[in-house]
Motif scaffolding. Structure first.
Motif, PDB file in Angstrom:
ATOM      1  N   ILE A   1     -46.431 -49.659 -21.735  1.00  0.00           N
ATOM      2  CA  ILE A   1     -46.857 -48.682 -20.735  1.00  0.00           C
ATOM      3  C   ILE A   1     -48.276 -48.233 -21.070  1.00  0.00           C
ATOM      4  N   ASN A   2     -49.153 -48.317 -20.077  1.00  0.00           N
ATOM      5  CA  ASN A   2     -50.551 -47.922 -20.223  1.00  0.00           C
ATOM      6  C   ASN A   2     -50.804 -46.739 -19.289  1.00  0.00           C
ATOM      7  N   ASP A   3     -50.933 -45.546 -19.861  1.00  0.00           N
ATOM      8  CA  ASP A   3     -50.976 -44.301 -19.095  1.00  0.00           C
ATOM      9  C   ASP A   3     -52.353 -43.653 -19.191  1.00  0.00           C
ATOM     10  N   ILE A   4     -53.089 -43.629 -18.085  1.00  0.00           N
ATOM     11  CA  ILE A   4     -54.429 -43.051 -18.083  1.00  0.00           C
ATOM     12  C   ILE A   4     -54.417 -41.541 -18.280  1.00  0.00           C
ATOM     13  N   SER A   5     -53.269 -40.902 -18.116  1.00  0.00           N
ATOM     14  CA  SER A   5     -53.221 -39.440 -18.177  1.00  0.00           C
ATOM     15  C   SER A   5     -52.556 -38.905 -19.442  1.00  0.00           C
ATOM     16  N   ALA A   6     -52.121 -39.789 -20.350  1.00  0.00           N
ATOM     17  CA  ALA A   6     -51.476 -39.361 -21.600  1.00  0.00           C
ATOM     18  C   ALA A   6     -50.345 -38.374 -21.347  1.00  0.00           C
ATOM     19  N   GLY A   7     -49.597 -38.605 -20.291  1.00  0.00           N
ATOM     20  CA  GLY A   7     -48.461 -37.760 -19.975  1.00  0.00           C
ATOM     21  C   GLY A   7     -48.769 -36.515 -19.171  1.00  0.00           C
ATOM     22  N   ASP A   8     -50.043 -36.255 -18.886  1.00  0.00           N
ATOM     23  CA  ASP A   8     -50.411 -35.024 -18.191  1.00  0.00           C
ATOM     24  C   ASP A   8     -50.042 -35.036 -16.708  1.00  0.00           C
ATOM     25  N   MET A   9     -49.955 -36.211 -16.105  1.00  0.00           N
ATOM     26  CA  MET A   9     -49.691 -36.276 -14.671  1.00  0.00           C
ATOM     27  C   MET A   9     -48.214 -36.495 -14.348  1.00  0.00           C
ATOM     28  N   ASP A  10     -47.380 -36.624 -15.378  1.00  0.00           N
ATOM     29  CA  ASP A  10     -45.939 -36.712 -15.186  1.00  0.00           C
ATOM     30  C   ASP A  10     -45.278 -36.214 -16.467  1.00  0.00           C
ATOM     31  N   ARG A  11     -44.669 -35.042 -16.399  1.00  0.00           N
ATOM     32  CA  ARG A  11     -44.101 -34.414 -17.595  1.00  0.00           C
ATOM     33  C   ARG A  11     -42.936 -35.216 -18.175  1.00  0.00           C
ATOM     34  N   ASN A  12     -42.405 -36.175 -17.425  1.00  0.00           N
ATOM     35  CA  ASN A  12     -41.304 -36.997 -17.910  1.00  0.00           C
ATOM     36  C   ASN A  12     -41.764 -38.238 -18.668  1.00  0.00           C
ATOM     37  N   MET A  13     -43.076 -38.481 -18.717  1.00  0.00           N
ATOM     38  CA  MET A  13     -43.558 -39.746 -19.281  1.00  0.00           C
ATOM     39  C   MET A  13     -43.215 -39.894 -20.761  1.00  0.00           C
ATOM     40  N   PHE A  14     -43.472 -38.886 -21.577  1.00  0.00           N
ATOM     41  CA  PHE A  14     -43.240 -39.042 -23.014  1.00  0.00           C
ATOM     42  C   PHE A  14     -41.768 -39.286 -23.323  1.00  0.00           C
ATOM     43  N   ASP A  15     -40.880 -38.550 -22.661  1.00  0.00           N
ATOM     44  CA  ASP A  15     -39.449 -38.768 -22.873  1.00  0.00           C
ATOM     45  C   ASP A  15     -39.043 -40.173 -22.438  1.00  0.00           C
TER      46      ASP A  15
ATOM     47  N   LEU B   1     -37.251 -45.633 -23.748  1.00  0.00           N
ATOM     48  CA  LEU B   1     -37.405 -47.073 -23.554  1.00  0.00           C
ATOM     49  C   LEU B   1     -37.794 -47.793 -24.845  1.00  0.00           C
ATOM     50  N   ASN B   2     -38.371 -47.034 -25.787  1.00  0.00           N
ATOM     51  CA  ASN B   2     -38.763 -47.589 -27.085  1.00  0.00           C
ATOM     52  C   ASN B   2     -39.721 -48.765 -26.920  1.00  0.00           C
ATOM     53  N   VAL B   3     -40.817 -48.519 -26.183  1.00  0.00           N
ATOM     54  CA  VAL B   3     -41.834 -49.548 -25.952  1.00  0.00           C
ATOM     55  C   VAL B   3     -43.193 -49.020 -26.408  1.00  0.00           C
ATOM     56  N   PRO B   4     -44.135 -49.903 -26.710  1.00  0.00           N
ATOM     57  CA  PRO B   4     -45.480 -49.448 -27.054  1.00  0.00           C
ATOM     58  C   PRO B   4     -46.110 -48.665 -25.903  1.00  0.00           C
ATOM     59  N   TYR B   5     -46.957 -47.704 -26.279  1.00  0.00           N
ATOM     60  CA  TYR B   5     -47.541 -46.775 -25.309  1.00  0.00           C
ATOM     61  C   TYR B   5     -49.037 -46.662 -25.539  1.00  0.00           C
ATOM     62  N   ILE B   6     -49.805 -47.005 -24.509  1.00  0.00           N
ATOM     63  CA  ILE B   6     -51.263 -46.819 -24.544  1.00  0.00           C
ATOM     64  C   ILE B   6     -51.559 -45.475 -23.895  1.00  0.00           C
TER      65      ILE B   6
ATOM     66  N   ASP C   1     -45.069 -46.912 -31.742  1.00  0.00           N
ATOM     67  CA  ASP C   1     -46.138 -47.859 -31.403  1.00  0.00           C
ATOM     68  C   ASP C   1     -47.046 -47.234 -30.353  1.00  0.00           C
ATOM     69  N   VAL C   2     -48.113 -46.604 -30.834  1.00  0.00           N
ATOM     70  CA  VAL C   2     -49.058 -45.901 -29.972  1.00  0.00           C
ATOM     71  C   VAL C   2     -50.440 -46.524 -30.126  1.00  0.00           C
ATOM     72  N   ILE C   3     -51.101 -46.730 -29.006  1.00  0.00           N
ATOM     73  CA  ILE C   3     -52.485 -47.216 -28.974  1.00  0.00           C
ATOM     74  C   ILE C   3     -53.300 -46.132 -28.284  1.00  0.00           C
ATOM     75  N   ILE C   4     -54.456 -45.799 -28.812  1.00  0.00           N
ATOM     76  CA  ILE C   4     -55.271 -44.758 -28.199  1.00  0.00           C
ATOM     77  C   ILE C   4     -56.488 -45.355 -27.505  1.00  0.00           C
TER      78      ILE C   4
ATOM     79  N   LEU D   1     -54.524 -45.505 -35.932  1.00  0.00           N
ATOM     80  CA  LEU D   1     -53.814 -46.173 -34.847  1.00  0.00           C
ATOM     81  C   LEU D   1     -54.736 -47.197 -34.203  1.00  0.00           C
ATOM     82  N   PRO D   2     -54.192 -48.239 -33.567  1.00  0.00           N
ATOM     83  CA  PRO D   2     -55.042 -49.175 -32.838  1.00  0.00           C
ATOM     84  C   PRO D   2     -55.808 -48.455 -31.728  1.00  0.00           C
ATOM     85  N   VAL D   3     -57.047 -48.864 -31.532  1.00  0.00           N
ATOM     86  CA  VAL D   3     -57.894 -48.293 -30.480  1.00  0.00           C
ATOM     87  C   VAL D   3     -58.182 -49.373 -29.442  1.00  0.00           C
ATOM     88  N   LEU D   4     -57.975 -49.028 -28.195  1.00  0.00           N
ATOM     89  CA  LEU D   4     -58.311 -49.887 -27.062  1.00  0.00           C
ATOM     90  C   LEU D   4     -59.527 -49.303 -26.363  1.00  0.00           C
TER      91      LEU D   4
END
Length: 284
Positions: free
Chosen positions: A125-139, A144-149, A191-194, A222-225
């Protein structure tokens, strides 16, 4: 500014049990399923077009393909969740069936879109808002236990370039990401990428200040993109256009690689792969 980090040094990503080695930087190809993305050559209008583009990226050496159905260019039109899903899911399903070796990233800020895309065959999941635009994103990411950009953006795609302001752009972005990383750690997201978010809620001067100090993001271990590809921070400085910004993109990618980034997100995969090969020769 963050005084400590929350993750061990990450040189790999766990993608459904498969470890992706990031000790050598990797390339992410941009596949836009949109009619209005800022670079017209990145747009695809059908599943077949998307598959042709994806196959080209794979043959040129992309490790990741980032599929987006919502244009995040400045002032982009807002579309419904249903429309975004209708654009994304059929492409992800076909791509995951026909190119089983490729890692698919879904570019969305919506938790439901992220979840249904993962179910359709996406891996990241590649999220341009870091969870700010959907409060359910982090949960959702944690479940889902997947990498998160996770990208930094000031405002929304519709407002982000309306006179962005920072007290200190580097410290402000690092503080923002530190708080987000802490929240993800509490949810056991590993697994977080910033992504510093070049061009998202930043002036040209802000972008170059961040680039100049890009190595400071190593504080997170952490890995940087980075995603400079054909953006205004290149063609506005050169007084050209996105179509003429490939050379400038390569220059900035080279600088970013020398500062330790792990992933280049680009429209032009072949050139980015070549850039990595040449820069890596410096450290042989």
């Amino acid at each position: 500014m963050a005084e400590k980090t929350f993750f061990e040094l990450k040189k790999s990503l766990n993608v459904k049990g498969k470890l992706i080695d990031l000790s050598t930087p990797k390339v992410m190809g941009i596949l836009n399923i949109t009619p209005d993305s800022f670079y017209s050559n990145s747009r695809t209008n059908s599943i077949d077009q998307a598959l042709i583009k994806a196959e080209q990226f794979i043959n040129e050496g992309a490790t990741f393909i980032d599929i987006g159905g919502y244009s995040s260019r400045p002032g982009a039109k807002d579309i419904s969740e249903e429309e975004e899903l209708n654009r994304l899911v059929p492409v992800i399903e076909r791509l995951s069936r026909e190119f089983t070796e490729v890692i698919i990233s879904v570019d969305t800020f919506r938790a439901r879109v992220a979840e249904e895309s993962i179910q359709a065959g996406a891996h990241i999941i590649n999220d341009i808002s870091a969870g700010d635009m959907d409060r359910n994103m982090f949960d959702t990411v944690a479940r889902l236990n997947v990498p998160y950009i996770m990208m930094h953006m000031q405002g929304t795609p519709q407002t982000m370039q309306n006179q962005p302001f920072y007290k200190n752009v580097l410290l402000d972005v690092i503080d923002y990401l530190a708080k987000k990383i802490s929240q993800l750690k509490a949810l056991h997201v590993h697994d977080v990428i910033i992504d510093p978010g070049f061009g998202f809620g930043k002036t040209i001067d802000h972008n170059y200040e961040l680039l100049n100090q890009l190595e400071d993001f190593k504080i997170f271990k952490l890995p940087v993109l980075v995603g400079f590809s054909r953006k205004g921070m290149i063609h506005k400085v050169l007084e050209t256009s996105a179509a003429e910004a490939l050379n400038g993109t390569t220059v900035l990618n080279t600088i970013a690689l020398q500062k330790g980034v792990s992933i280049l997100r680009v429209h032009d995969v072949k050139e980015a792969v070549e850039c990595i090969k040449l820069v890596e020769r410096l450290f042989v």
